[in-house]
Scaffold this active site. Structure first.
Site, PDB file in Angstrom:
ATOM      1  N   HIS A   1      -1.449  -8.235  -5.675  1.00  0.00           N
ATOM      2  CA  HIS A   1      -2.213  -7.657  -6.776  1.00  0.00           C
ATOM      3  C   HIS A   1      -2.167  -8.615  -7.961  1.00  0.00           C
ATOM      4  O   HIS A   1      -1.489  -9.644  -7.927  1.00  0.00           O
ATOM      5  CB  HIS A   1      -1.619  -6.302  -7.181  1.00  0.00           C
TER       6      HIS A   1
ATOM      7  N   ASP B   1      -1.812  -8.359 -12.418  1.00  0.00           N
ATOM      8  CA  ASP B   1      -1.217  -7.397 -13.347  1.00  0.00           C
ATOM      9  C   ASP B   1      -2.174  -6.843 -14.396  1.00  0.00           C
ATOM     10  O   ASP B   1      -1.870  -5.821 -15.013  1.00  0.00           O
ATOM     11  CB  ASP B   1      -0.015  -8.033 -14.058  1.00  0.00           C
TER      12      ASP B   1
ATOM     13  N   HIS C   1      -0.154 -11.933  -6.795  1.00  0.00           N
ATOM     14  CA  HIS C   1       1.227 -12.051  -6.339  1.00  0.00           C
ATOM     15  C   HIS C   1       1.677 -10.764  -5.661  1.00  0.00           C
ATOM     16  O   HIS C   1       1.020  -9.721  -5.764  1.00  0.00           O
ATOM     17  CB  HIS C   1       2.161 -12.369  -7.512  1.00  0.00           C
TER      18      HIS C   1
ATOM     19  N   ARG D   1      17.629  -5.413  -3.468  1.00  0.00           N
ATOM     20  CA  ARG D   1      17.070  -6.460  -4.338  1.00  0.00           C
ATOM     21  C   ARG D   1      16.865  -5.869  -5.728  1.00  0.00           C
ATOM     22  O   ARG D   1      16.154  -4.876  -5.895  1.00  0.00           O
ATOM     23  CB  ARG D   1      15.742  -6.942  -3.766  1.00  0.00           C
TER      24      ARG D   1
END
Length: 619
Positions: free
Chosen positions: A488, A490, A560, A570
């Protein structure tokens, strides 16, 4: 011209219109469309194709006939020599009569082609192609079905079922990539997109040819669009029961609406089918690309002409003005084309500014990351600080995704917290206040680094900040082929098919820069990736580790996502920034007040402990 002459002229025109018979014959497209729909519900797919293709042909012919006739009559009856009201009305009447005769000669009586607004909207939304793709599929004409499906999907990119149909067509024997064509493609937009692709691949000669063709097609389409505005106009206030009007007011209303229609042509020509927003700076961008492409081909005079054309749209633009001066000097002195040149939109500096903190190390710049406005940094925070922030997330164990524990993939669990919420918990003693302050300070450190490195001339404000951990769910990792976070951008809606990113809601269009500050690396998978606009071609990959931060501009130049986390947890601090103070994060302003109160040892201040915080999605 006197009044008697004008009256006689008017009566003659009216009489001719009443007595004229249709010399052309074109079946109305709304009738053909209705016949096609009826045939579809009878499962008579041959008739669906016959009537629907006829409707599309009739629709196009009516439109082109109106354009040709209006342009011809406009040339035959100009307003150039009009100096009096009566002369003006005489030209209006003669032009109207000319248009009516011309149109009826080609397509028949115009009243036959008056179509409801609903039908016109169906054609604008390309609904006929939805029927056609189903009919062609039933008739086993897969090449035509693929073309119809692709044409419909271009104007309806959110149509999930059609997207699935297209994937099925691509997998079938008898279809190839050449069959997936947009039958309603606009030539100027096709040439522009082709030019951008050639430009990005450094094929400047090919790009020049495409951009020049795009300009010719654009201005041709602009003339046609304005010609279509010369027809009957709807003025909403005339429907009001109290509306009173004279002849002059009616004429004024009509031409006001016509001018408004012509003005909207600019938006229409720069808006792709199925999109609400036009491509930003669309027409001037042609000249920007061209001036630099010509420069690369050592055609300095042509480059100067394009740069000067750009300045017609953006008078006084600093960078383009510098380019014009450079070109002018180059023409006089025949300077080599290897000299430094500033480019307004399509060239981006790859050298960054200072990193503010001595401990921070530059790992990769935009060039090394194969993109623009990208940076990878290490040692933004220490190992101890990473551990403290990770423990903060575990202690708070909030989801931070409007109650959704798995917002992006069912194979991972997401947990997170905001700066304000951690400060609130720290004040209440539910988490260490020192850790809450560290979260606040680390995010401010990241903001200062991004602002400095990208050489921003104005203050970078927080738009949203989120400390988030994603954990692989045991027993659900075998044969995973999804992403932890889909590809996508931002601040815009990524459209891989059109190779565009649309700055329109629900995208957070006010976001300008983004950053991810990683807290650990002891997990499997979870790599951050940049891709091309196709959302498939990976251009760079970042392996998270403690203290590492990736920063980038938030637009369509930086699609990204995150690869699947297949084992472990994570954690990262996700940050978004804006240059517009109107879109500053409200919670951040509240957090600033809390920090100031703590610094002033005003621990007696009361603040709401029942804040309902609904963080937004992020990496």
């Amino acid at each position: 011209i006197n009044v008697a002459t004008l009256q006689f002229s008017f009566l003659s025109i009216v009489l001719q219109a009443l007595l004229s018979s249709s010399r052309g014959s074109l079946e109305p497209y709304d009738l053909l469309y209705n016949n096609a729909v009826d045939a579809f519900y009878r499962s008579d797919y041959k008739d669906v194709v016959r009537y629907m293709e006829g409707a599309l042909s009739s629709y196009a012919e009516v439109r082109q006939t109106k354009v040709r006739c209006r342009l011809r009559c406009q040339d035959q009856h100009p307003f150039d020599s009009v100096t009096m009201d009566l002369q003006f009305f005489d030209v209006v009447l003669r032009r109207s009569n000319c248009q009516n005769e011309c149109v009826e000669e080609k397509v028949g009586t115009q009243s036959m082609h008056k179509v409801s607004e609903d039908v016109n909207q169906d054609f604008q939304r390309r609904i006929p192609y939805n029927y056609l793709q189903l009919a062609y599929q039933k008739l086993k004409q897969l090449d035509k079905a693929a073309a119809a499906a692709h044409t419909y999907f271009q104007a309806n990119p959110e149509h999930v079922e059609m997207d699935q149909n297209l994937e099925q067509y691509k997998a079938l024997e008898g279809t190839d990539q050449d069959h997936f064509v947009d039958r309603e493609a606009r030539p100027h937009q096709m040439s522009f997109s082709a030019g951008v692709k050639l430009y990005d691949s450094a094929d400047y000669k090919g790009a020049i040819a495409q951009f020049e063709e795009a300009l010719q097609e654009y201005y041709k389409a602009d003339v046609e669009c304005r010609a279509l505005c010369q027809g009957p106009q709807r003025f909403e206030e005339q429907d009001h029961v109290l509306y009173r009007y004279s002849l002059y007011e009616l004429v004024s209303d009509h031409f006001t609406q016509a001018l408004h229609c012509e003005h909207e042509c600019v938006r229409d020509l720069s808006t792709r089918p199925g999109r609400l927003s036009p491509m930003e700076n669309y027409l001037p961008l042609h000249y920007d690309y061209l001036q630099f492409a010509y420069f690369q081909m050592n055609m300095v005079e042509e480059a100067m002409e394009c740069a000067q054309s750009y300045l017609l749209f953006h008078e006084g633009d600093e960078f383009m003005t510098e380019n014009v001066e450079y070109y002018r000097e180059a023409v006089v002195n025949t300077l080599p084309s290897s000299s430094v040149l500033v480019c307004v939109f399509v060239c981006v500096c790859t050298v960054g500014g200072p990193l503010v903190y001595d401990s921070v190390r530059l790992v990769q710049n935009s060039k090394a990351l194969n993109g623009t406005q990208r940076v990878l940094l290490d040692d933004v925070i220490s190992v101890d600080e990473c551990a403290e922030l990770t423990n903060l997330t575990v202690t708070m164990a909030g989801d931070g995704y409007r109650g959704k524990m798995s917002p992006h993939t069912p194979n991972e669990r997401f947990e997170g917290a905001t700066v304000l919420k951690t400060l609130q918990y720290g004040y209440e003693g539910r988490v260490p206040l020192k850790s809450a302050r560290l979260f606040y300070d680390a995010s401010e450190r990241a903001r200062r680094i991004i602002e400095s490195y990208f050489l921003l001339n104005s203050t970078l404000h927080f738009s949203y900040t989120h400390l988030v951990c994603r954990t692989a769910i045991a027993g659900q990792q075998d044969h995973r082929n999804d992403l932890s976070h889909p590809i996508h951008a931002d601040n815009c809606l990524l459209d891989p098919e059109a190779n565009e990113c649309w700055k329109e809601p629900p995208a957070y269009t006010y976001r300008d820069y983004s950053a991810l500050l990683y807290l650990n690396g002891d997990f499997e998978g979870g790599e951050f990736i940049f891709t091309e606009m196709d959302a498939k071609t990976v251009t760079a990959q970042v392996k998270p580790k403690c203290g590492r931060m990736v920063g980038f501009s938030s637009g369509g130049e930086n699609p990204h996502g995150v690869r699947a986390v297949t084992r472990g947890q994570r954690c990262a601090v996700a940050l978004w920034f804006t240059l517009d103070p109107l879109f500053r994060e409200l919670e951040r302003l509240q957090a600033d007040e809390v920090m100031q109160a703590l610094d002033n040892q005003s621990s007696q201040s009361q603040w709401d402990t029942s804040l309902n915080i609904n963080p937004k999605d992020e990496l």
